[in-house]
Scaffold this motif. Structure first.
Motif, PDB file in Angstrom:
ATOM      1  N   PRO A  71     -20.372  -4.075  20.700  1.00 20.08           N
ATOM      2  CA  PRO A  71     -20.996  -4.661  19.298  1.00 20.08           C
ATOM      3  C   PRO A  71     -20.015  -4.765  18.245  1.00 20.08           C
ATOM      4  O   PRO A  71     -20.279  -5.254  17.130  1.00 20.08           O
ATOM      5  N   PHE A  72     -18.773  -3.150  18.237  1.00 26.34           N
ATOM      6  CA  PHE A  72     -17.944  -2.899  17.579  1.00 26.34           C
ATOM      7  C   PHE A  72     -16.545  -3.394  16.780  1.00 26.34           C
ATOM      8  O   PHE A  72     -15.764  -2.620  16.343  1.00 26.34           O
ATOM      9  N   VAL A  73     -16.437  -4.142  18.359  1.00 27.32           N
ATOM     10  CA  VAL A  73     -14.890  -4.416  18.479  1.00 27.32           C
ATOM     11  C   VAL A  73     -14.704  -6.022  18.508  1.00 27.32           C
ATOM     12  O   VAL A  73     -15.869  -6.254  19.167  1.00 27.32           O
ATOM     13  N   GLY A  74     -14.411  -7.143  17.599  1.00 25.05           N
ATOM     14  CA  GLY A  74     -14.533  -7.910  17.456  1.00 25.05           C
ATOM     15  C   GLY A  74     -13.051  -8.927  17.880  1.00 25.05           C
ATOM     16  O   GLY A  74     -11.842  -7.868  17.891  1.00 25.05           O
ATOM     17  N   VAL A  75     -12.501  -9.841  17.332  1.00 30.23           N
ATOM     18  CA  VAL A  75     -11.562  -9.979  16.886  1.00 30.23           C
ATOM     19  C   VAL A  75     -11.114 -11.175  16.071  1.00 30.23           C
ATOM     20  O   VAL A  75     -12.069 -12.230  15.641  1.00 30.23           O
ATOM     21  N   ALA A  76     -10.034 -11.744  14.958  1.00 30.99           N
ATOM     22  CA  ALA A  76      -9.728 -12.092  14.502  1.00 30.99           C
ATOM     23  C   ALA A  76      -8.971 -13.197  14.403  1.00 30.99           C
ATOM     24  O   ALA A  76      -7.437 -12.885  15.387  1.00 30.99           O
ATOM     25  N   VAL A  77      -8.796 -14.378  14.109  1.00 29.92           N
ATOM     26  CA  VAL A  77      -8.174 -15.739  14.031  1.00 29.92           C
ATOM     27  C   VAL A  77      -7.467 -15.575  13.220  1.00 29.92           C
ATOM     28  O   VAL A  77      -8.307 -16.016  11.872  1.00 29.92           O
ATOM     29  N   ASP A  78      -6.420 -15.967  13.852  1.00 32.23           N
ATOM     30  CA  ASP A  78      -5.614 -15.997  12.345  1.00 32.23           C
ATOM     31  C   ASP A  78      -4.436 -17.326  12.371  1.00 32.23           C
ATOM     32  O   ASP A  78      -3.205 -17.338  13.282  1.00 32.23           O
ATOM     33  N   VAL A  79      -4.730 -18.321  11.249  1.00 36.76           N
ATOM     34  CA  VAL A  79      -4.039 -19.476  11.670  1.00 36.76           C
ATOM     35  C   VAL A  79      -2.324 -19.792  11.470  1.00 36.76           C
ATOM     36  O   VAL A  79      -2.153 -20.484  12.730  1.00 36.76           O
ATOM     37  N   TYR A  80      -1.478 -18.538  11.220  1.00 40.54           N
ATOM     38  CA  TYR A  80      -0.472 -18.451  11.155  1.00 40.54           C
ATOM     39  C   TYR A  80       0.035 -17.991  12.376  1.00 40.54           C
ATOM     40  O   TYR A  80       1.159 -18.440  12.851  1.00 40.54           O
ATOM     41  N   HIS A  81      -0.791 -16.427  12.908  1.00 36.31           N
ATOM     42  CA  HIS A  81      -0.001 -16.274  14.498  1.00 36.31           C
ATOM     43  C   HIS A  81      -1.085 -16.880  15.209  1.00 36.31           C
ATOM     44  O   HIS A  81       0.273 -16.916  16.181  1.00 36.31           O
ATOM     45  N   LEU A  82      -1.450 -18.430  15.372  1.00 40.19           N
ATOM     46  CA  LEU A  82      -2.105 -18.805  16.587  1.00 40.19           C
ATOM     47  C   LEU A  82      -1.568 -20.308  16.809  1.00 40.19           C
ATOM     48  O   LEU A  82      -2.189 -21.215  17.778  1.00 40.19           O
ATOM     49  N   TRP A  83      -1.201 -20.855  16.081  1.00 43.24           N
ATOM     50  CA  TRP A  83      -1.189 -22.597  15.691  1.00 43.24           C
ATOM     51  C   TRP A  83      -0.759 -23.135  16.874  1.00 43.24           C
ATOM     52  O   TRP A  83      -0.922 -24.325  17.202  1.00 43.24           O
ATOM     53  N   TRP A  84       0.246 -22.727  17.523  1.00 43.40           N
ATOM     54  CA  TRP A  84       0.906 -23.188  18.307  1.00 43.40           C
ATOM     55  C   TRP A  84       0.258 -23.330  19.466  1.00 43.40           C
ATOM     56  O   TRP A  84       1.171 -23.499  20.574  1.00 43.40           O
ATOM     57  N   ASP A  85      -0.364 -21.722  19.849  1.00 43.66           N
ATOM     58  CA  ASP A  85      -0.685 -22.216  21.858  1.00 43.66           C
ATOM     59  C   ASP A  85      -1.674 -23.217  22.225  1.00 43.66           C
ATOM     60  O   ASP A  85      -3.133 -23.924  21.484  1.00 43.66           O
ATOM     61  N   PRO A  86      -1.146 -23.688  23.011  1.00 43.58           N
ATOM     62  CA  PRO A  86      -1.769 -24.681  23.575  1.00 43.58           C
ATOM     63  C   PRO A  86      -3.357 -24.132  24.331  1.00 43.58           C
ATOM     64  O   PRO A  86      -4.255 -25.201  24.105  1.00 43.58           O
ATOM     65  N   SER A  87      -3.992 -23.463  24.036  1.00 43.92           N
ATOM     66  CA  SER A  87      -5.170 -22.890  24.605  1.00 43.92           C
ATOM     67  C   SER A  87      -6.086 -22.484  23.692  1.00 43.92           C
ATOM     68  O   SER A  87      -6.936 -21.881  23.810  1.00 43.92           O
ATOM     69  N   LEU A  88      -5.007 -22.621  22.026  1.00 43.41           N
ATOM     70  CA  LEU A  88      -6.013 -22.076  21.105  1.00 43.41           C
ATOM     71  C   LEU A  88      -7.139 -22.364  20.577  1.00 43.41           C
ATOM     72  O   LEU A  88      -8.275 -22.160  21.039  1.00 43.41           O
ATOM     73  N   GLU A  89      -7.660 -24.133  21.385  1.00 44.42           N
ATOM     74  CA  GLU A  89      -8.995 -24.523  21.108  1.00 44.42           C
ATOM     75  C   GLU A  89     -10.307 -24.079  22.142  1.00 44.42           C
ATOM     76  O   GLU A  89     -11.550 -23.516  22.534  1.00 44.42           O
ATOM     77  N   LYS A  90      -9.395 -23.615  23.490  1.00 43.96           N
ATOM     78  CA  LYS A  90     -10.442 -22.950  24.406  1.00 43.96           C
ATOM     79  C   LYS A  90     -10.401 -21.215  24.164  1.00 43.96           C
ATOM     80  O   LYS A  90     -11.760 -21.418  24.642  1.00 43.96           O
ATOM     81  N   GLU A  91      -9.475 -20.530  23.737  1.00 41.64           N
ATOM     82  CA  GLU A  91     -10.201 -19.186  23.607  1.00 41.64           C
ATOM     83  C   GLU A  91     -10.994 -19.219  22.399  1.00 41.64           C
ATOM     84  O   GLU A  91     -11.241 -18.180  22.362  1.00 41.64           O
ATOM     85  N   ILE A  92     -10.926 -20.110  21.206  1.00 44.13           N
ATOM     86  CA  ILE A  92     -11.781 -19.944  20.362  1.00 44.13           C
ATOM     87  C   ILE A  92     -13.072 -20.540  20.956  1.00 44.13           C
ATOM     88  O   ILE A  92     -14.174 -19.471  20.205  1.00 44.13           O
ATOM     89  N   LYS A  93     -13.148 -21.233  21.335  1.00 47.58           N
ATOM     90  CA  LYS A  93     -14.928 -21.769  21.974  1.00 47.58           C
ATOM     91  C   LYS A  93     -15.111 -20.200  22.888  1.00 47.58           C
ATOM     92  O   LYS A  93     -16.436 -19.677  22.754  1.00 47.58           O
ATOM     93  N   ARG A  94     -13.903 -19.647  23.744  1.00 46.32           N
ATOM     94  CA  ARG A  94     -14.531 -18.553  24.526  1.00 46.32           C
ATOM     95  C   ARG A  94     -14.909 -16.915  23.161  1.00 46.32           C
ATOM     96  O   ARG A  94     -15.568 -16.479  23.797  1.00 46.32           O
ATOM     97  N   CYS A  95     -14.289 -16.914  22.986  1.00 50.91           N
ATOM     98  CA  CYS A  95     -14.578 -16.259  21.436  1.00 50.91           C
ATOM     99  C   CYS A  95     -16.017 -16.439  21.303  1.00 50.91           C
ATOM    100  O   CYS A  95     -16.942 -15.149  20.817  1.00 50.91           O
ATOM    101  N   GLY A  96     -16.373 -17.461  20.492  1.00 46.54           N
ATOM    102  CA  GLY A  96     -17.295 -17.607  20.597  1.00 46.54           C
ATOM    103  C   GLY A  96     -18.486 -17.728  21.182  1.00 46.54           C
ATOM    104  O   GLY A  96     -19.299 -16.794  20.427  1.00 46.54           O
ATOM    105  N   ALA A  97     -17.933 -17.815  22.096  1.00 45.11           N
ATOM    106  CA  ALA A  97     -19.267 -17.726  23.231  1.00 45.11           C
ATOM    107  C   ALA A  97     -19.624 -16.710  23.182  1.00 45.11           C
ATOM    108  O   ALA A  97     -21.248 -16.313  24.329  1.00 45.11           O
ATOM    109  N   ASN A  98     -18.929 -15.220  23.091  1.00 48.90           N
ATOM    110  CA  ASN A  98     -19.103 -13.886  23.578  1.00 48.90           C
ATOM    111  C   ASN A  98     -19.501 -13.225  22.292  1.00 48.90           C
ATOM    112  O   ASN A  98     -19.354 -12.470  22.561  1.00 48.90           O
ATOM    113  N   GLY A  99     -19.406 -14.027  21.175  1.00 48.56           N
ATOM    114  CA  GLY A  99     -19.719 -12.930  20.430  1.00 48.56           C
ATOM    115  C   GLY A  99     -19.004 -12.273  19.455  1.00 48.56           C
ATOM    116  O   GLY A  99     -19.315 -11.854  18.318  1.00 48.56           O
TER     117      GLY A  99
END
Length: 277
Positions: A173-201
């Motif tokens: 619970p003390f490890v998470g992920v930071a999403v930065d649009v500058y670094h990730l906007w190009w990724d075709p899997s971004l929406e799917k991975e954001i959903k995954r990230c959110g679903a896992n808390g």
């Protein structure tokens, strides 16, 4: 966008690096006066200061201290540098605790003299090495994937999938992920991975700016939201669809904007936030 959001800055956070010419006292005073409600503190702004008192000063300006930036830079083929990185991250955890924030953003690092996979292993090992201190301090470590152009020295974590894999593997619970649009906007899997990230808390932080076209500097030519080609509103909608209720953190590295009057620049940030994010 709901018209009410056009005047809502309740979830607006600005990084101290964004208005780099200001010291932290100036940033706090001016952010608060502009209606900014959150601040992410870069460690250099704390030099020579009583960190606990600085945290109280920020809260006195009614600013939420969203995170401390940055920890990380774990990988090294040199064992002495590896040990120094571990010590520095433990120091950062102590600083975050003194400041009164519950998150550190990790720019994870890479060593170009070794394979990326070895750097990724050292990142995972480094996080696990300092995790007991983070847990004891109540500080979450947010893994920030960086654009692949930084894979040489700044980060061997270059996609949100890689960051998700690592956070899930560590499973704390003390490890998470930071999403930065500058670094990730190009990724075709971004929406799917954001959903995954959110679903896992694991979705812990959301950073915004824009990619200028053409860009003149891959590090120090970031734009205001709406000034470039990143679909900031769309990505924000994906983030919010996960149930994320944290701050939208404006993080702009810009040599040109740092040369401007910072009061005027802050006004542009607030306007761009209201209209384009």
């Amino acid at each position: 966008m709901n018209p009410a959001n056009l005047t809502d800055t309740s979830k607006l956070c600005v990084h101290t690096i964004t208005t780099k010419p200001w010291n932290i006292e100036e940033a706090a005073k001016n952010f608060s006066a502009a209606g900014v409600k959150g601040i992410t503190v870069w460690r250099d702004t704390l030099a020579g200061r009583n960190i606990r008192q600085t945290g109280q000063m920020l809260r006195d300006y009614d600013l939420s201290i969203v995170s401390l930036c940055r920890g990380g830079f774990f990988p090294s083929i040199d064992s002495n540098k590896w040990a120094a990185a571990i010590d520095d991250n433990r120091k950062a955890i102590g600083e975050a605790h003194e400041l009164g924030t519950s998150m550190i953003v990790l720019v994870c690092g890479a060593d170009p003299s070794q394979p990326l996979e070895e750097s990724r292993k050292q990142i995972r090992d480094g996080i696990q090495a300092v995790l007991p201190e983070a847990a004891a301090a109540g500080v979450k470590l947010a893994i920030e994937p960086l654009h692949p152009m930084y894979a040489d020295t700044r980060s061997a974590i270059n996609t949100l999938a890689q960051a998700n894999d690592m956070a899930e593997n560590i499973n704390s619970p003390f490890v998470g992920v930071a999403v930065d649009v500058y670094h990730l906007w190009w990724d075709p899997s971004l929406e799917k991975e954001i959903k995954r990230c959110g679903a896992n808390g694991n979705l812990s932080a959301f950073h915004i700016c824009d990619w200028k076209v053409p860009t003149t500097d891959f590090l120090n030519d970031r734009g205001l939201m709406g000034e470039g080609c990143i679909p900031v509103k769309e990505i924000r909608s994906w983030v919010e669809a996960t149930g994320f209720t944290g701050f939208n953190e404006v993080e702009i590295f810009s040599t040109s904007y740092w040369k401007e009057d910072q009061h005027e620049f802050l006004g542009k940030i607030v306007k761009a936030y209201k209209e384009c994010s």
